[in-house]
Design a protein around this motif. Sequence first.
Motif, short mmCIF file in Angstrom:
data_model
loop_
_atom_site.label_atom_id
_atom_site.label_comp_id
_atom_site.label_asym_id
_atom_site.label_seq_id
_atom_site.Cartn_x
_atom_site.Cartn_y
_atom_site.Cartn_z
N LYS A 1 0.82 -1.21 0.00
CA LYS A 1 0.00 0.00 0.00
C LYS A 1 0.86 1.27 0.00
O LYS A 1 0.35 2.36 -0.25
N LEU A 2 2.15 1.11 0.31
CA LEU A 2 3.05 2.27 0.32
C LEU A 2 3.64 2.47 -1.06
O LEU A 2 3.77 1.53 -1.86
N GLU A 3 4.03 3.70 -1.34
CA GLU A 3 4.63 4.00 -2.63
C GLU A 3 5.98 3.29 -2.77
O GLU A 3 6.71 3.10 -1.80
N LEU A 4 6.30 2.94 -4.03
CA LEU A 4 7.50 2.15 -4.30
C LEU A 4 8.76 2.87 -3.84
O LEU A 4 9.70 2.24 -3.35
N ILE A 5 8.80 4.20 -3.96
CA ILE A 5 10.01 4.92 -3.56
C ILE A 5 10.31 4.75 -2.09
O ILE A 5 11.48 4.65 -1.67
N VAL A 6 9.26 4.69 -1.25
CA VAL A 6 9.44 4.48 0.18
C VAL A 6 9.88 3.05 0.45
O VAL A 6 10.78 2.80 1.26
N ARG A 7 9.25 2.09 -0.25
CA ARG A 7 9.60 0.68 -0.06
C ARG A 7 11.05 0.42 -0.49
O ARG A 7 11.78 -0.34 0.16
N LYS A 8 11.48 1.08 -1.58
CA LYS A 8 12.87 0.91 -2.02
C LYS A 8 13.86 1.50 -1.01
O LYS A 8 14.92 0.94 -0.77
N ASP A 9 13.49 2.63 -0.41
CA ASP A 9 14.35 3.20 0.63
C ASP A 9 14.54 2.21 1.76
O ASP A 9 15.65 2.02 2.29
N ALA A 10 13.44 1.58 2.19
CA ALA A 10 13.51 0.61 3.28
C ALA A 10 14.37 -0.58 2.87
O ALA A 10 15.18 -1.10 3.65
N ALA A 11 14.21 -1.03 1.61
CA ALA A 11 14.99 -2.17 1.12
C ALA A 11 16.47 -1.83 1.06
O ALA A 11 17.33 -2.64 1.42
N LYS A 12 16.80 -0.60 0.62
CA LYS A 12 18.20 -0.19 0.52
C LYS A 12 18.84 0.02 1.90
O LYS A 12 20.06 0.02 2.02
N GLY A 13 18.03 0.19 2.93
CA GLY A 13 18.58 0.44 4.26
C GLY A 13 18.53 -0.74 5.21
O GLY A 13 19.19 -0.74 6.25
N ILE A 14 17.80 -1.78 4.85
CA ILE A 14 17.54 -2.85 5.82
C ILE A 14 18.78 -3.64 6.19
O ILE A 14 18.89 -4.21 7.28
N GLY A 15 19.77 -3.68 5.28
CA GLY A 15 21.00 -4.43 5.58
C GLY A 15 22.15 -3.55 6.05
O GLY A 15 23.28 -4.02 6.14
N ASN A 16 21.86 -2.29 6.40
CA ASN A 16 22.94 -1.37 6.77
C ASN A 16 23.48 -1.60 8.18
O ASN A 16 24.54 -1.09 8.51
N SER A 17 22.78 -2.33 9.02
CA SER A 17 23.24 -2.55 10.40
C SER A 17 23.99 -3.87 10.50
O SER A 17 23.70 -4.83 9.78
#
Length: 1017
Positions: A798-814
């Motif tokens: 339900k969220l816009e793709l740009i937001v979902r991609k941001d989350a995907a690009k950041g999820i492995g940063n820790s």
Amino acid sequence: MKNSFRGRLSILGSLCLLAYLGISSFQKNEHQRWGQALLDSLTESQKHEASNALAGLQIDPELEITTFATEPMLKNPTNMDIDSKGRVWITEAFNYRPAIAGNPTNPAGDRIIILEDTNGDGKADKEKVFYQSPELNAPLGIAVLDSMVIVAQSPYIWRLYDDNHDDKADRKEIMFQGIGGEQHDHGAHAFTFGPDGKLYFNLGNEGKQLLDAKGKPVLDQDGDIIGPNKYKQGMVFRCNVDGSNVECLGQNFRNNFEVAVDSYGAIWQSDNDDDGNKGVRINSVFEHGNYGYTDEMTGEGWSVNRTNMESEIPLQHWHLNDPGVVPNLLQTGSGSPTGILVYEGQLLPAKFQNQIIHADAGPNVVRAYPTKAQGAGYTASIINLVEGVKDQWFRPADVTVAPDGSIFIADWYDPGVGGHQAGDQNKGRIYRIAPKNTPYLIKKLHLGSPMGAITALFNPNLATRYVGYKALQSFGEKATKDIAAVYQNEKNPRLKARLFWLLAQGPDGLSYIDKALTNPSVEWLMMAIRAMKTRPFDAWKAIAQRVVKDVDFQVKRELAIALHHVKNTEADAIWAALASQHGGGDRWYLEAIGIGADRLWDARLAAYLALKPADSPAFRDIIFRARTPLANAYLFQFLKEAKPLNEKLRYFRALDFIPGDEKSALLIQLINTHLKQDAAATLIAIRHLAPEYIQKNALARKTVIGLLPKSDVDEFTKLIEKYNLVELKPELMKIILGNKGGRQAAKSLYALAGGNDFINKTFAQGNNTVKRSIIDAIRWHGSKESIALLSQTMLNNKLELIVRKDAAKGIGNSYPAGEDFVLKALKDKQIPANLIPSVVESVSKAWRKGVRVEANTYLSATQSNTKTKHPALNDLINLKGVAKNGIKVFVEQCAMCHQINNEGIDFGPKLSEIGSKLSKEGMYLSILHPNAGIGFGYETFEITTKKGDVYQGIVTSKNETDIILKLPGGSIQNFKTSALKSVKQIDNSMMPDGLADGMSTTELTDLVEYLSTLKKK
């Protein structure tokens, strides 16, 4: 043919060396060039053969160095003693760290061997195994005391007895135990016989406690348990020969490896910094002193920010600006110091006599440190005795005086310096240093008479002194007359001092002490006080009342230290008189004064103030050093003065050492009345408020909230977290949404009660800009909550793709939580196909190569984990790289975890002088096999919170309430111990295994070539 050629080269090297040792300066230079040419003509393997052992060493021109023994007679010597017969006793460590280094082991165990020169040619020709057992596992200390041999090997200190004098151990018993971990380099170390008939020894900073043979805690001189509740880090001790009456003489060292005691009872020691910080130091040990490796009050590590922090890291390392830290005699830069002694022989040239001599395996050198008195302390210079100028495998592990006055050096001989690895298990050398053409001759002892025993006591070798001391004790009153007669006539003050200790312990001891206090020698006066204070205060208070007027501050220093824990109004008066004589500026004297007031500051400072001292730099020093609320009024008087802030920092810092709430109340008052217009001073004052005081005082809390420095975002967010200011959650969110400082703000927000719910609610209600800002702030955090929000966002159609991609690009940063989540999610096919590239991108800079490689396989089935196959180590070390090209390799491969001259990320050991510490072989071993040699202080710890979050990194600071973890990339994570489920050390290095697989052989050799150029200037 090849072996024959190598043999000729080795012989030629020996002949060149012999020719070099007694020729004109012109000829000497010529032979140096020939010697260098010879050395250059050898392969790396040939350079390290025993027959070329001396070729790479440079000796003081007045002395000669010879090999006493080499491999295969011995291997991996860690410590050494020389007995009264001139025989060299060695502890070996063939079985050093096999689980980590992967080296083979000897199932029969390590050895204690005796090496003897039976024909007087200066070479060991006879070897005996005194003890070998599977229980003997890389011992680090040995002291030969006649038929008793003390061996230190964490977690034990053993006594081995040769009851029938056949040079074989007949029995073994535990002396102490519970020290550090098995084979820990920072645990139990060597014992030394002192002039007072006692034993001196130390534990490194992993020793932590001392248990007796039955496993019960050992009590110190105050009746307190020797352990972390009272003492911090490395400690130095004194005890009776049977192990009774243990005294802790100093604390808060790092890896203090050995202690040296001179004939006057002065104590000297060395320890070293966390690797790469140029902070190796030599110390004069003031009894009961704190030596500043960690914060005295909190136990925090040296790198934790504090008010009045020193300007340079080597000084910061020891908290030298803090009240209560004894100054360092000398800091020598980078290194790995080991054995130390005070040379009281007469065979060596005068410049070495009565001086500290010290082995430092890191820079491949044995040095002397001539000292001079300065006020109540000392200054020192450096004279190199022998240096591995052309052989970086020279690793002097110990230095010892022989009965003839010559010096022996035990050489671990290895491309590295221990640090949990051995690059070469089979080599080891023992060298002898003496004036040229001096044969190794040992005179026979005659211990059957007091005069013969006195002769033994006068020997420069400690094992010989011990048998002389023991014999004189056994003679009892029969020897007193002879001792007194020799004492009366002896002209050498150090030899006479050894007799003094015997007489001072006798029935007329106090009269000898009293008379010694009339000696014009400062060393004698200090020695007399050291002997005096072993008796009850009432027995020496009259002497102390007289000595307090002495003009020499070295003597006053010892008297101040003698008052340590003496609870008595007359002692208060003596202390006050000593304090009133402080002239300001002599930090050594100030710290001695502080030691004399420990636990008694209320009474001591009251007695001093009753003398009505005038305001002066000296008075301000005493107030700065005090540990009582009585000092608060004066400290705040100083803080209210119209002076530059940098002149007040020491007084703000002094508040941290004073107990009670009064200081926090006065700080609030100071902020409201004097500091409102001074933002910098206000911030410092806020930092020194006690968090518990803010929690229980509403007015103070309101004051702090009103004065938080909003312009300094990092400081603002950290203070909100420190003082648990939950009402400022909206302020933290403003920072997150402002996209500046959001990472720290998110960390602080998660730490506050209700912070996670606040983040989730704001995210749910916010527009895309809000959501993207929150994602950017939380992607580094690595908690279950942050990963859950990123995962839910990524999977929410339900969220816009740009937001979902941001989350995907950041999820492995820790690290490691985010990285591990990515691999599991990819494996379980939980990632939508269109987001797989973004998720893989999130771990593209992971420091673990395996994570990057595995994630990449989900992008394309054709990608594989390709490894570079490098040549064998023996071939690598013969390759020549290009140093300037290695700089680029360092930046690309190493700078994310290491610094060179402050460039790069401060995570792993600093490498600015790594070329002075490691040979090329050592560097290749460290890069190719990082798990084989993990530097102490850089071990990997895994922290699991009660919420289930998992973090891996390096613990930089730990106390009862807080742990600071440094993560790859240099970021810092703070934890409250109350919020943790577990803290455990794991075997793997934080340096990625397989780092070299991502480099070509050319890049690897260029990198090592460049690192080899980084040497101490």
